[in-house]
Design a protein around this motif. Structure first.
Motif, PDB file in Angstrom:
ATOM      1  N   ALA B  42       0.725  -1.333  -0.074  1.00 39.13           N
ATOM      2  CA  ALA B  42       0.162   0.074  -0.109  1.00 39.13           C
ATOM      3  C   ALA B  42       0.803   1.326   0.038  1.00 39.13           C
ATOM      4  O   ALA B  42       1.573   1.442  -0.854  1.00 39.13           O
ATOM      5  N   GLY B  43       0.706   2.026   0.919  1.00 41.57           N
ATOM      6  CA  GLY B  43       1.420   3.349   1.169  1.00 41.57           C
ATOM      7  C   GLY B  43       2.924   3.235   1.166  1.00 41.57           C
ATOM      8  O   GLY B  43       3.761   4.095   1.009  1.00 41.57           O
ATOM      9  N   THR B 186      -0.690   9.892   0.837  1.00 42.83           N
ATOM     10  CA  THR B 186      -0.951   8.275   0.602  1.00 42.83           C
ATOM     11  C   THR B 186       0.094   7.706   1.588  1.00 42.83           C
ATOM     12  O   THR B 186      -0.542   6.626   2.253  1.00 42.83           O
ATOM     13  N   THR B 189      -1.414   8.201   5.263  1.00 37.66           N
ATOM     14  CA  THR B 189      -2.825   7.366   5.490  1.00 37.66           C
ATOM     15  C   THR B 189      -2.571   6.049   5.171  1.00 37.66           C
ATOM     16  O   THR B 189      -3.754   5.520   5.753  1.00 37.66           O
ATOM     17  N   HIS B 190      -1.953   5.509   4.276  1.00 41.58           N
ATOM     18  CA  HIS B 190      -2.027   4.175   3.916  1.00 41.58           C
ATOM     19  C   HIS B 190      -0.671   3.409   4.231  1.00 41.58           C
ATOM     20  O   HIS B 190      -0.568   2.330   3.413  1.00 41.58           O
ATOM     21  N   TRP B 191      -0.492   3.654   5.274  1.00 38.99           N
ATOM     22  CA  TRP B 191       1.142   3.060   5.584  1.00 38.99           C
ATOM     23  C   TRP B 191       0.594   1.679   6.149  1.00 38.99           C
ATOM     24  O   TRP B 191      -0.133   1.361   6.798  1.00 38.99           O
ATOM     25  N   PRO B 192       1.226   0.468   5.846  1.00 38.96           N
ATOM     26  CA  PRO B 192       0.644  -0.788   5.838  1.00 38.96           C
ATOM     27  C   PRO B 192       1.000  -1.366   7.393  1.00 38.96           C
ATOM     28  O   PRO B 192       1.908  -0.571   8.027  1.00 38.96           O
ATOM     29  N   LEU B 251       1.727   6.035  -6.378  1.00 33.32           N
ATOM     30  CA  LEU B 251       1.284   6.414  -4.920  1.00 33.32           C
ATOM     31  C   LEU B 251       0.887   8.102  -5.020  1.00 33.32           C
ATOM     32  O   LEU B 251       0.264   8.802  -4.315  1.00 33.32           O
ATOM     33  N   VAL B 264     -11.444   5.850  -5.057  1.00 30.40           N
ATOM     34  CA  VAL B 264     -10.478   5.031  -4.604  1.00 30.40           C
ATOM     35  C   VAL B 264      -8.951   5.656  -4.795  1.00 30.40           C
ATOM     36  O   VAL B 264      -8.854   5.993  -6.063  1.00 30.40           O
ATOM     37  N   PRO B 265      -8.139   5.504  -3.954  1.00 30.97           N
ATOM     38  CA  PRO B 265      -6.795   5.881  -4.374  1.00 30.97           C
ATOM     39  C   PRO B 265      -6.233   4.888  -5.450  1.00 30.97           C
ATOM     40  O   PRO B 265      -6.543   3.894  -5.637  1.00 30.97           O
ATOM     41  N   GLN B 268      -4.702   1.489  -4.797  1.00 29.12           N
ATOM     42  CA  GLN B 268      -5.563   0.429  -4.389  1.00 29.12           C
ATOM     43  C   GLN B 268      -6.204   0.125  -5.847  1.00 29.12           C
ATOM     44  O   GLN B 268      -6.674  -1.191  -5.926  1.00 29.12           O
ATOM     45  N   SER B 272      -5.777  -3.832  -6.978  1.00 34.28           N
ATOM     46  CA  SER B 272      -6.921  -4.818  -6.552  1.00 34.28           C
ATOM     47  C   SER B 272      -6.852  -5.938  -7.366  1.00 34.28           C
ATOM     48  O   SER B 272      -6.209  -6.139  -8.459  1.00 34.28           O
TER      49      SER B 272
END
Lengths: 203, 517
Positions: B42-43, B186, B189-192, B251, B264-265, B268, B272
């Protein structure tokens, strides 16, 4: 409305620069010794293809080497001169009528022109008279400012103490120009440098 | 008296040929890895690619040194066998074989993935999709089996096309749709989770698998000791630039508005399960204007062609490695046999393509985790073989220090180990630590890779033990070989006369020193 962010522009430029310089560096590898020799030899070959004097006479047959020289000269700024030397015996005046030899010269030089045309080259032809072939070649090379003298396979009717023929030995000893000599492996006409008998025309 | 046999010179592969040989394999990896890695990391996808990238640079330099010093077709398997003996050499070769069989399966899957971008109904018909993947594998098997060689010209052409295409995609996307503030947002907010980050790192290594290919072509490369370092380094840099750029690009792109009204970012959307098998095509089609429309048609085709070529390199790579292993008696001589009619190692090709089909079926049975199954195994095989290659590099610096190396990994410290003088590259230590970490991450975070990977190795070892025992050969010890003679023959074959002189002088000096009272 699209807006280009300055950081994006910098990254885009950096990508192009990095990919281009990577490719450039890869494709410009330093040459090894074998390649250096090959490159150097090629450069030299280009230089010697400047002005080429191809020699013909009753004893010197240069048709095959003429074709080679024409290929060499093709695509470069080269001047090809085909020279036919008529040897006049001492028993005759230098301007004596020699219709058979002149006819032979004409035939050889016409063929030389055709060889040049086949290679897409315009060549100069000239006939000269002299008591001996060697001095005539030296004189012509000087007048034409030749970079290279090409002398084809040699067939002398009798051995006169010069293993490669008197004319060739003389030219080699008297000139500062490079000389390319085609030494035929056989007198029978089956060497690659000898013209050999013409193939029979199909009926 | 009969004349001594003269080494045959086979140096048809040029500088660009060597590069494109590797690019046809590694270049396709980002088409596979991008969607998979951003879907998990992700991020932090860019961080995952950066970590794997550092390790990859070290691996790349290690391969460069070894391939330039030992320009033989066996690649990593040969280096490890030369340094650590037959048994470990077998394990390395077996791990590479796992990667090649996965290569066939995974890239056949992605070939259809990229084609499905142009024919979206394939996505909704999973069985048809899977049959197309099997048909692709069968097509490549037949192609190689009947002896249709992969054209070097095709490789060269596709490589040029792809390098130019990817550069244009990246440049236009960074200019038109990228924003550093979106990137930072990104990432924040989207750190895994830590587990997903580690998994992402271990998967990111698959975007750098395939450096073997340059080594495999080494035996046929002109002036290998000069050309290979250049092509390898160029390949390392190109792939690294692309991988780091794509991960930061995806990102930093604006979120996408879907037809159902949701937003959606971009990462993502690309990561998907619907899109991760055609990530680059999806990303390129989001570039606004005419470029995006053009890319929507053109990129899937280039992508499909490149991954198809990569899948094909798996077919002939596996047969090549097996042939090399059989030559050194670490696999049965059956793998050296060629079919009398087709003159190809038909049995070997069918054998490894068959294993790929089994892997594909196993993947299909995982449902939405199909790609994950294949990438897990791919990462395991790569991490294991690369770990052993590092060990080989470090060992050979001491056991075969006289072999001339036109390229050496930097940051060297001179050392004497067990009376042998040599040097240790600090970068190889960094790389070794990095790849061992990735191997550990793979075992910790990939439930399938943790079981299937070691199972593959254990099955291989059992097979190896049975074969060696049956033929009266030692299992853990190595067969005696004249490495000096073999290396001389290699250098002669490669036309590296100066290196040959240097090597002979080195060997003579070493022997003289050993005979000194």
């Amino acid at each position: 409305m699209l807006a280009v962010h300055p950081v994006g522009a910098v990254i885009a430029t950096a990508i192009v620069a990095a990919i281009s310089s990577t490719m450039y560096r890869m494709l410009n590898a330093p040459s090894n010794r074998a390649e250096q020799i090959a490159q150097h030899a090629d450069r030299q070959a280009k230089e010697i293809a400047g002005d080429v004097l191809v020699v013909f006479s009753a004893d010197i047959h240069s048709e095959v080497l003429m074709a080679l020289a024409a290929r060499m000269a093709k695509g470069r700024q080269a001047q090809l001169v085909a020279l036919y030397v008529i040897e006049v015996p001492y028993t005759l005046p230098i301007d004596a009528e020699l219709p058979q030899q002149e006819r032979e010269a004409l035939q050889v030089l016409t063929a030389a022109e055709e060889i040049g045309r086949k290679a897409g080259l315009e060549i100069q032809t000239r006939t000269t008279r002299d008591r001996q072939t060697g001095p005539a070649v030296i004189q012509a090379a000087r007048e034409e400012s030749a970079n290279l003298i090409v002398m084809g396979t040699y067939r002398e009717s009798r051995y006169a103490g010069a293993p490669m023929g008197q004319a060739i030995e003389y030219v080699l000893s008297q000139t500062h120009t490079d000389v390319l000599i085609g030494v035929s492996s056989s007198m029978e006409g089956d060497s690659m440098l000898s013209l050999g008998p013409l193939p029979l025309r199909k009926k | 008296m009969k004349a001594a046999p003269v080494a045959e010179l086979r140096r048809a592969v040029t500088t660009w040929g060597s590069y494109s040989w590797g690019y046809a394999d590694v270049g396709a990896d980002i088409y596979v890895a991008l969607g998979v890695v951003v879907g998990i990391a992700a991020g932090a996808a860019n961080v995952a690619f950066a970590f794997a990238g550092i390790v990859y640079v070290c691996i790349g330099l290690a391969y460069t040194e070894l391939a330039a010093a030992y320009p033989v077709a066996g690649g990593g398997q040969f280096f490890v066998m030369r340094a650590l003996g037959d048994f470990i050499g077998f394990v390395a070769g077996w791990a590479v074989l796992l990667d090649f069989t996965i290569d066939i399966a995974l890239f056949a899957w992605f070939t259809i993935g990229y084609i499905s971008f142009l024919f979206p109904w394939l996505v909704t018909h999973q069985l048809t999709y899977f049959i197309c993947v099997l048909a692709t594998t069968a097509f490549l098997t037949v192609l190689n089996g009947v002896g249709v060689k992969q054209s070097s010209r095709l490789n060269e052409l596709v490589s040029v096309l792809d390098v130019v295409t990817e550069t244009i995609i990246l440049v236009s996307a960074f200019l038109l749709v990228w924003n550093p503030q979106v990137l930072l947002h990104t990432m924040q907010t989207h750190w895994p989770t830590t587990e997903n980050l580690l998994k992402g790192v271990s998967l990111a290594i698959i975007s750098f698998v395939g450096l073997e290919s340059i080594s495999h072509a080494a035996e046929e490369t002109r002036r290998p000791t000069t050309v290979i370092p250049r092509t390898s380094v160029a390949l390392i840099l190109t792939i690294l630039i692309f991988a780091l750029s794509y991960s930061n690009l995806v990102l930093g792109m604006s979120p996408i508005h879907l037809s159902n009204g949701t937003t959606v970012p971009m990462f993502q959307y690309v990561g998907s399960t619907d899109n991760n098998d055609k990530a680059i095509a999806v990303l390129a089609s989001q570039i606004p204007g005419v470029l995006g429309v053009l890319f929507a048609f053109y990129v899937p085709m280039v992508g499909a062609l490149l991954v198809l070529i990569s899948s094909n390199s798996g077919v002939f790579g596996a047969s090549r490695i097996a042939y090399s292993m059989a030559k050194f008696n670490v696999l049965p001589s059956w793998f050296q046999r060629t079919n009398a009619k087709t003159r190809t190692p038909l049995g070997t090709i069918i054998c490894f393509s068959g294993i790929s089909v089994i892997e594909l079926v196993a993947a299909y049975l995982q449902g939405t985790q199909a790609i994950g199954f294949l990438t897990d195994l791919y990462a395991f095989g790569a991490a294991l073989s690369y770990t052993l290659v590092f060990a080989a590099l470090m060992t050979l610096r001491f056991t075969d220090s006289v072999a001339p190396r036109r390229f050496k990994m930097p940051w060297n410290i001179p050392l004497t180990v067990a009376g042998r003088k040599g040097d240790l590259s600090l970068l190889s230590v960094v790389g070794m630590i990095g790849i061992v970490a990735i191997l550990v991450f793979t075992l910790l975070t990939h439930p399938i890779g943790r079981i299937a990977g070691p199972t593959w190795v254990i099955l291989g070892i059992v097979f190896y033990a049975i074969y060696r025992r049956k033929h009266g050969m030692p299992i853990l010890r190595s067969l005696k070989r004249d490495w000096v003679k073999l290396h001389e023959h290699t250098l002669t074959g490669a036309g590296e006369i100066e290196m040959l002189d240097e090597y002979r002088a080195g060997v003579a000096a070493e022997r003289a020193a050993a005979n000194k009272p």
